[in-house]
Design an enzyme around this catalytic site. Structure first.
Site, short mmCIF file in Angstrom:
data_model
loop_
_atom_site.label_atom_id
_atom_site.label_comp_id
_atom_site.label_asym_id
_atom_site.label_seq_id
_atom_site.Cartn_x
_atom_site.Cartn_y
_atom_site.Cartn_z
N GLU A 11 42.57 40.94 43.89
CA GLU A 11 43.14 40.37 42.67
C GLU A 11 44.65 40.24 42.83
OE1 GLU A 11 40.52 41.04 38.96
OE2 GLU A 11 41.75 42.82 39.21
N HIS A 39 42.84 49.29 39.60
CA HIS A 39 43.23 47.99 39.01
C HIS A 39 44.75 47.92 38.94
CE1 HIS A 39 43.65 44.62 36.32
NE2 HIS A 39 42.39 44.31 36.61
#
Ligand code: 13P
Length: 228
Positions: free
Chosen positions: A154, A87
């Protein structure tokens, strides 16, 4: 069937988890996965049958003297079936590298836990128009892997900002990712997803689902997203 993944990040406590589980109700055919903070992974036993559990991170090591880390074997032991790795918040705040993320992937692979590998560019890279190359570089270690893999595109500038790329920009990036990994791989989009924009996003050709941050904390909104 699409993947709808909720990343709670470092939010919530046990009473929030109980409340979330009580209020979440969704009859969608989509695969619904939530990633609460590690101390709440043991709520797995309380989840409705159609909700799966993911961890937000895993150690790159198998076991041993790594204070504070949680191994893939421990996640397997808890029956956690998915794990987010790479992430952008971990890449930024704890300076995780692509090599470490790949080590984490290998640990998960040994325990048959499906990785959700996050990729995506910063605002600066997007402005230089080098975002496609940047993301392709992040995929380098996964090009020849045939096991079940989930990627989440993302863009960092879309996370928690309310800004999202255009539908055609997302579609283009999904194609770039799919062209560079095995045809079995799934690709999700994440960044400022909410109940209002979810159905437009899920209509993108080739998109296999959504990775939702803030909006997943609200069980009613997350159920709406999953039913979009
Ligand atoms: P937001 O949905 O809050 O923008 O977060 C996206 C994200 O980082 C999910 O992993």
């Amino acid at each position: 069937m699409k993947y709808i993944v909720g990343n709670f990040k470092m939010n919530g406590d046990s009473s929030m988890m109980i409340d979330w589980i009580q209020k979440f109700s969704c009859s969608s055919k989509n695969k619904i996965i939530i990633a609460p903070p590690q101390p709440y992974l043991n709520f797995i036993d309380k989840l409705p049958n159609n909700v799966f559990m993911a961890a937000q991170d895993v150690s790159p090591y198998q076991d041993g003297a790594y204070t504070g880390q949680v191994s893939a074997k421990m996640l397997y032991d808890l029956k956690v079936s998915y794990c987010i790795i790479g992430h952008s918040e971990r890449r930024e705040y704890v300076k995780e590298t692509d090599d470490q993320i790949y080590q984490k992937f290998c640990q998960l692979n040994e325990c048959s836990i499906t990785p959700i590998i996050c990729v995506g560019e910063s605002q600066e890279i997007r402005e230089k128009n080098t975002h496609e190359n940047f993301v392709v570089n992040q995929l380098e270690k996964y090009t020849d892997i045939n096991e079940e893999l989930i990627f989440a595109y993302e863009p960092i500038w879309a996370i928690g900002t309310g800004k999202i790329p255009t539908i055609s920009d997302i579609g283009q990036m999904i194609n770039v990712i799919k062209d560079n990994v095995s045809s079995n791989a799934k690709v999700l989009y994440g960044g400022s997803v909410n109940a209002k924009n979810a159905s437009n996003l899920l209509a993108i050709d080739n998109l296999d689902g959504l990775l939702v941050g803030g909006a997943s904390l609200n069980p009613v909104e997350f159920a709406n997203i999953a039913q979009s």
